[in-house]
Write a protein that holds these residues in place. Structure first.
Motif, short mmCIF file in Angstrom:
data_model
loop_
_atom_site.label_atom_id
_atom_site.label_comp_id
_atom_site.label_asym_id
_atom_site.label_seq_id
_atom_site.Cartn_x
_atom_site.Cartn_y
_atom_site.Cartn_z
N LYS A 11 0.82 -1.21 0.00
CA LYS A 11 0.00 0.00 0.00
C LYS A 11 0.85 1.26 0.00
CE LYS A 11 -2.50 -0.60 3.68
NZ LYS A 11 -1.84 -1.74 4.35
N LEU A 12 2.11 1.14 0.46
CA LEU A 12 2.98 2.30 0.58
C LEU A 12 4.11 2.32 -0.44
CD1 LEU A 12 3.25 2.34 4.47
CD2 LEU A 12 1.95 3.93 3.05
N GLY A 13 4.41 1.18 -1.04
CA GLY A 13 5.49 1.14 -2.01
C GLY A 13 5.89 -0.29 -2.32
N PHE A 14 7.09 -0.45 -2.87
CA PHE A 14 7.56 -1.78 -3.24
C PHE A 14 9.08 -1.79 -3.22
CE2 PHE A 14 7.15 0.78 -7.00
CZ PHE A 14 8.28 0.51 -7.76
N CYS A 15 9.62 -2.99 -3.18
CA CYS A 15 11.07 -3.16 -3.19
C CYS A 15 11.52 -3.29 -4.64
CB CYS A 15 11.48 -4.38 -2.38
SG CYS A 15 13.26 -4.54 -2.12
N ASN A 16 12.30 -2.34 -5.09
CA ASN A 16 12.70 -2.31 -6.49
C ASN A 16 13.62 -3.47 -6.85
OD1 ASN A 16 12.81 -1.30 -9.10
ND2 ASN A 16 14.51 0.07 -8.67
N PHE A 41 -2.84 5.66 -3.87
CA PHE A 41 -2.46 4.25 -3.98
C PHE A 41 -2.84 3.49 -2.71
CE2 PHE A 41 0.04 5.58 -7.61
CZ PHE A 41 0.02 4.47 -8.42
N TYR A 42 -2.64 4.12 -1.57
CA TYR A 42 -2.95 3.49 -0.29
C TYR A 42 -4.43 3.10 -0.22
CZ TYR A 42 -3.06 2.85 4.81
OH TYR A 42 -3.21 2.35 6.09
N VAL A 43 -5.31 4.02 -0.57
CA VAL A 43 -6.74 3.77 -0.48
C VAL A 43 -7.20 2.76 -1.53
CG1 VAL A 43 -9.01 4.84 -0.71
CG2 VAL A 43 -7.19 6.04 0.53
N PHE A 73 -7.89 -5.11 -1.85
CA PHE A 73 -7.63 -6.28 -1.02
C PHE A 73 -8.89 -6.68 -0.24
CE2 PHE A 73 -2.80 -5.33 -0.57
CZ PHE A 73 -2.62 -5.83 -1.86
N ALA A 74 -9.55 -5.72 0.37
CA ALA A 74 -10.72 -6.04 1.19
C ALA A 74 -11.87 -6.58 0.35
CB ALA A 74 -11.18 -4.79 1.95
N THR A 121 -13.95 0.13 4.05
CA THR A 121 -12.52 0.17 3.75
C THR A 121 -12.10 1.54 3.24
OG1 THR A 121 -12.67 -2.18 3.16
CG2 THR A 121 -10.67 -1.02 2.55
N LEU A 122 -12.90 2.13 2.38
CA LEU A 122 -12.58 3.47 1.87
C LEU A 122 -12.45 4.48 3.01
CD1 LEU A 122 -14.78 3.76 -1.34
CD2 LEU A 122 -12.30 3.95 -1.24
N VAL A 123 -13.42 4.48 3.90
CA VAL A 123 -13.40 5.43 5.01
C VAL A 123 -12.22 5.14 5.93
CG1 VAL A 123 -14.67 6.25 7.02
CG2 VAL A 123 -15.88 5.83 4.88
N THR A 124 -12.03 3.85 6.25
CA THR A 124 -10.94 3.49 7.16
C THR A 124 -9.58 3.86 6.57
OG1 THR A 124 -12.25 1.64 8.03
CG2 THR A 124 -9.87 1.59 8.41
N ALA A 125 -9.38 3.56 5.29
CA ALA A 125 -8.08 3.86 4.67
C ALA A 125 -7.82 5.35 4.60
CB ALA A 125 -8.04 3.24 3.27
#
Length: 824
Positions: free
Chosen positions: A132-137, A201-203, A209-210, A423-427
C-alpha cells in the motif's frame, strides 16, 4: 422354510454407527447461511408449535446443528476396543500402544501444519500491507523491513529507509525501497503531490484487497467470515455446524485473512488463527478412523487445535492451553490437557524455527524496561481496568446493535458494497494519522517501548528525553493524537467486526487499550514533571514508564471485550516477556471483567446468542424452581416392541425428522424399554433392504423374546440398535438437576417416566428454549433478550407451548432475517 425361523443376524446387517458421523466439517447439501448470508430460495417458515413428537430438530439441513450426545460417543469409542483388541501378550501391548500414540501423532501434525500456515499468513500479510505504501525495487516479493535491512532503520512517518551519515540522518538511496510516487518522478520527501499520490495508492490498494477477500468468502466459503471463535465454542459445546471446518473453508480463510489484514482494516489475524487450527485438526482427524468416526475424540483434538491457534498467533503456548480450557472447551479431561499442551508446544517450536518476524524470538513484543513499577501505581492500573471494561462494553453493545441493523436494512443484500465503503473510510482516515497508517503489530511494538531519543527505538516520536538526559517529555500534540486515535480505532473496529470477511478482534482491542494506556502514561509524565516535590516521586527519577501503562491498558481492553482472565494474563506476559508485570496484568484484567460483566456478556457469548446458536454454558450455575414436567414434550413419537416391519420402520424414519425414538412395550401401557437412535436404525434398515431375503413385510424384532414367541419366517434382528440404559428422570425432577445432567453428563436428551411409564422427553434445545422464554433469571444470567409476549414463571407450564405459536427466540431464529428454520 416356513416352519422354521431364519434369523438375519444384526452382525451382518448392522454395525453400531457413531452419532452424526458427518462431523463438524463434513460435507453436506448446499451452503448453510447462519452467518448472516443471503438465502434467496428459503422456504416459508413453518408454524412453531410445542405439541411435537419425538426429539425435535430445530434446523432443516439434515444433521446441521445437531446436538451431540457425549455418553453415546463414549460407548461408540469403546465398543471397537472391546470387540477387536487383543488382551494378552506382546501383541496386546503393542496394539494398545499403537492405539494410544494415534492421538499424539495427530496433535503433533496439527501443531506443525498450524505453524506453517501461521507463518505464511504473517509473511503474506506483512508483504501485501507494505504494497500500500510502495515496493522493493530490487526484489518485489520482499517486505519493506527486509528490503531496508542494510539501512539503519525504517522511518515509518515517510516510509523511507534511513541511514546515519556525515550530514546526520538521511534517506538511503541504495536501499531499493521505492514509494509509489517515485514512479511518477515525485520524491517521497515532497509534502504536496507525493502525499496525494501515496494516499491514492494506499486507499485503492486497501479497498481492492478487502473487496477480493469479501468476494472469496461470499462466493466459496461463507463460514470463513468473521473470527470463528464463537462457532468453535459452539462446536466444542456439542453441536455440529456443517462446512465450518471443511478444507474449502480453510483455504478461503487463509487467503482471505491475508488480504483482510493487508487491507489495513481494524481487524487482526490472531482470533481467526484459532479457526484455521481447528480446520486443520478436523481435516487431519480423517487419518485415523478412531477420531474421524467419533465426535467425542474429534472434539478433544479440536480443543488441542484451538490451543495451537493461540500459540502461533501470540507465541504463547501456555496461554493457548489456558485459552482452550477457559474459553472454548466444554469437555476437557486430563488426557486432553496433556495433548493440548503438547500440541501448543510443537506449534510454538516450529514457529520459532521458522521465525516469520525475523527477530529471533518467539515473543512478539519483548520488553526490557530499566525500572520496575511501584505500588502506588496500582491505583492507576485499577483505573485502566475500569476504563477497559467500559470500552469493552461500549464496543460489544455498539457492535451487536450494528449487526441487528444490518439484518433490518438493505445492507444485508450488499455485503461487498458495505466492505468497500468501510474500507474506503478506514483507509482515508488511517492515512491522515501516522499512528494508524502502519500495521497494527508495528504500532503495538512502538507503544510498548520506553521513551528514547533514538528514532529507531521510537519511530513515532511518542516521547523524548530532555537535552541533559534526565527527564522524559511528551508533546501536547502527541497526547491529542493518542486520544483521537483511541476513538477512531474504536469506531472503525465496531464497523469492521461483522463484515463478510475474515476478521479477529484480539489485535484491535490490544491497540485500543495500548493507545489508551499510553495516553494515561503520557499524562502521568506531565504530572510528574510539574510535581517533583511530591513524596511519591522522591525515590526515583523518571518514575513513570508509559510503555507499562500501554501494556496494562491493552490487557484491560482485551479483557473487557473477551472476558478472558487467567489465559489473558498468561498470554500478555508471554507476549511481552514481562513476567515482572503479572500483578498489574492480573489487577486490570480482573477489574475489567467485573465492570464488563455488569453490563454485557463477552463478545463471543453475545455473538452466540445473536446468531441463535444452541449453546449451554457448562461453567455457569443457576437456580431454577420449575420441574421436568413443565418443560417436557408430552406427545412423543415412539416405537412399540411388537408389530414392526421393515416397511413400517422405513416409513417412520422417512417421515419423521426426529433424532431418536423411545422403545415402549405397547401403545397402551407405554412401559419404557429403551431408546433407538435414528441414525442407527436408518443404517440397519438400509443394510437389511439390500438383502434379497428381506422385503417390506419382513418382521423386525427389538428383543430376543420376540423370536421365542413363535415368530416364523425371515426376521430382521435389531436388538443391538436399542440403548437399554437411556437417561431417565421422573416428572417431579427439579430443573436444577436437569441442568446439571446436561452439564455434567453431556447428554442430549432425558426421558421422563412415572413408575417406568413413558411420559415425555426433554432435549437440550428444549431446555435452552424454555429458559430463554420463561425464566428471566436465566435470560439475565446469559444476557438473553426475552421476546415480547413471553410470560414469566407464573404461566401454567404443564403444557407450556401446546396451544399457540411460541414467541420467536434465539433458538429458533435464523440469522437470516428472523424466520424460523423449519421447526416441525
Amino acid at each position: 422354510d416356513d416352519e422354521s425361523a431364519s434369523l438375519l443376524s444384526e452382525q451382518e446387517l448392522h454395525q453400531p454407527a457413531a452419532d452424526n458421523r458427518s462431523g463438524s466439517g463434513s460435507s453436506g447439501r448446499g451452503w448453510n447461511d447462519r452467518i448472516g448470508s443471503l438465502d434467496t430460495h428459503a422456504a416459508p417458515p413453518l408454524p412453531h408449535r410445542r405439541s411435537v413428537r419425538g426429539e425435535r430438530l430445530y434446523y432443516k439441513d439434515g444433521d446441521d446443528f445437531t446436538t451431540l450426545d457425549w455418553s453415546v460417543s463414549h460407548s461408540v469409542q469403546r465398543e471397537p476396543q472391546r470387540s477387536s483388541s487383543p488382551t494378552r501378550g506382546w501383541c496386546g501391548w503393542l496394539w494398545r500402544k499403537a492405539d494410544e500414540i494415534q492421538g499424539w501423532i495427530l496433535t503433533a501434525l496439527v501443531g506443525v501444519l498450524t505453524a506453517f500456515l501461521a507463518t505464511g499468513i504473517h509473511m503474506g500479510a506483512e508483504w501485501m500491507a507494505d504494497l500500500k505504501l510502495g515496493f522493493c525495487n530490487n526484489s518485489l516479493w520482499l517486505s519493506r523491513e527486509i528490503c531496508c535491512a542494510g539501512s539503519y532503520f525504517v522511518d515509518y512517518s515517510k516510509s523511507e529507509c534511513k541511514v546515519i551519515g556525515p550530514g546526520g540522518i538521511r534517506a538511503d538511496p541504495d536501499s531499493g525501497w521505492q514509494c509509489w510516487s517515485d514512479m511518477f518522478g515525485v520524491s517521497c520527501s515532497n509534502e504536496g503531490l507525493s502525499w496525494f499520490l501515496q494516499m491514492l495508492f494506499y486507499v485503492l490498494i486497501a479497498t481492492l484487497f478487502a473487496c477480493v477477500s469479501a468476494w472469496l468468502v461470499l462466493s466459496f466459503a461463507k463460514y470463513a467470515a468473521g473470527s470463528g471463535i464463537a462457532e468453535v465454542k459452539t462446536i466444542l459445546g456439542g453441536f455440529v455446524i456443517k462446512q465450518f471446518l471443511s478444507g474449502w473453508t480453510l483455504v478461503i480463510k487463509v487467503v482471505g485473512l491475508v488480504l483482510s489484514v493487508a487491507s489495513g482494516l481494524s481487524l487482526g489475524k490472531e482470533g481467526p488463527c484459532v479457526h484455521v487450527a481447528c480446520c486443520v485438526g478436523n481435516l487431519l482427524s480423517r487419518i485415523f478412523p478412531k477420531y474421524h468416526h467419533n465426535e467425542l475424540r474429534k472434539r478433544e483434538l479440536l480443543s488441542a487445535s484451538a490451543a495451537a491457534g493461540v500459540s502461533v498467533a501470540f507465541g504463547a503456548p501456555l496461554g493457548g492451553v489456558l485459552f482452550s480450557l477457559e474459553e472454548v472447551s466444554s469437555y476437557f479431561p486430563h488426557k486432553t490437557m496433556w495433548r493440548t499442551f503438547f500440541c501448543a508446544i510443537i506449534a510454538a517450536m516450529v514457529l520459532r524455527a521458522m521465525d516469520p518476524t525475523n527477530s529471533g524470538k518467539l515473543t512478539l513484543f519483548a520488553v526490557e524496561y530499566k525500572h520496575e513499577w511501584r505500588y502506588w501505581e496500582l491505583i492507576l492500573f485499577l483505573i485502566l481496568g475500569v476504563m477497559g471494561g467500559l470500552i469493552g462494553t461500549a464496543f460489544i453493545k455498539l457492535n451487536v446493535r450494528l449487526a441487528a441493523l444490518r439484518k433490518q436494512t438493505r445492507l444485508q443484500f450488499h455485503p461487498i458494497l458495505e466492505v468497500m465503503a468501510v474500507t474506503l473510510v478506514t483507509a482515508m482516515i488511517n492515512f491522515q494519522f501516522q499512528l494508524l497508517r502502519e500495521d497494527s503489530l508495528r504500532l503495538l511494538r512502538a507503544l510498548f517501548k520506553e521513551c528514547s531519543p533514538n528514532l529507531e527505538a521510537d519511530p513515532f516520536n511518542l516521547c523524548s528525553i530532555t537535552a541533559d538526559g534526565t527527564r522524559y517529555t511528551v508533546e501536547t500534540d502527541i497526547m491529542w493524537l493518542l486520544l483521537g486515535s483511541v476513538f477512531i480505532k474504536l469506531f472503525c473496529t465496531v464497523f469492521t467486526f461483522g463484515l463478510k470477511l475474515p476478521a479477529g478482534v484480539f489485535v484491535p482491542s490490544l491497540v485500543i487499550g495500548a493507545l489508551m494506556g499510553r495516553l494515561v502514561g503520557s499524562l502521568m509524565i506531565v504530572f510528574e514533571t510539574g510535581n517533583q516535590e511530591l513524596a511519591m516521586f522522591d525515590s526515583c527519577q523518571n518514575c513513570i514508564n508509559p510503555g507499562i501503562y500501554a501494556m496494562v491498558g491493552a490487557a484491560a481492553v482485551l479483557g473487557g471485550v473477551t472476558r478472558m482472565t487467567v489465559s489473558l494474563v498468561v498470554i500478555m506476559f508471554e507476549l511481552t516477556g514481562g513476567l515482572t508485570y503479572v500483578v498489574p496484568f492480573m489487577t486490570c484484567v480482573l477489574v475489567s471483567k467485573w465492570v464488563g460483566d455488569v453490563f454485557t456478556a463477552s463478545i463471543y457469548d453475545e455473538m452466540i446468542r445473536f446468531n441463535g446458536y444452541p449453546f449451554l454454558d457448562t461453567k455457569s450455575e443457576i437456580s431454577l424452581a420449575a420441574r421436568a414436567c413443565d418443560v417436557m414434550s408430552g406427545d412423543v413419537a415412539f416405537v412399540t416392541l411388537q408389530d414392526n416391519t421393515v416397511g413400517s420402520l422405513h416409513r417412520k424414519v422417512q417421515t419423521c425428522t426426529f433424532k431418536g425414538f423411545p422403545l415402549v412395550s405397547s401403545r397402551e401401557d407405554r412401559l419404557l424399554l429403551g431408546y433407538i437412535r435414528r441414525s442407527d436404525l436408518q443404517k440397519a434398515l438400509r443394510r437389511a433392504r439390500s438383502n434379497p431375503a428381506v422385503n417390506s413385510a419382513t418382521p423386525c424384532i427389538f428383543s430376543s423374546l420376540d423370536h421365542a414367541a413363535n415368530v416364523t419366517g425371515t426376521v430382521v434382528d435389531l436388538i443391538s440398535v436399542v440403548d437399554r440404559t437411556p437417561a431417565q428422570i421422573v416428572e417431579d425432577t427439579s430443573l436444577d438437576r436437569v441442568f446439571e445432567m446436561f452439564k455434567q453428563l453431556g447428554i442430549r436428551y432425558c426421558l421422563v417416566v412415572h413408575h417406568g411409564i413413558l411420559k415425555g422427553i426433554i432435549t437440550k434445545k428444549d431446555f435452552l428454549e424454555h429458559m430463554e422464554l420463561y425464566h428471566p433469571a436465566f435470560s439475565d444470567k446469559y444476557k438473553i433478550r426475552r421476546p415480547r409476549g413471553a410470560q414469566a414463571d407464573s404461566v401454567n407450564e404443564s403444557s407450556p407451548r401446546s396451544d399457540g405459536p411460541v414467541p420467536e427466540s434465539p433458538m429458533n431464529r435464523s440469522v437470516n432475517g428472523g424466520r424460523s428454520d423449519g421447526l416441525v
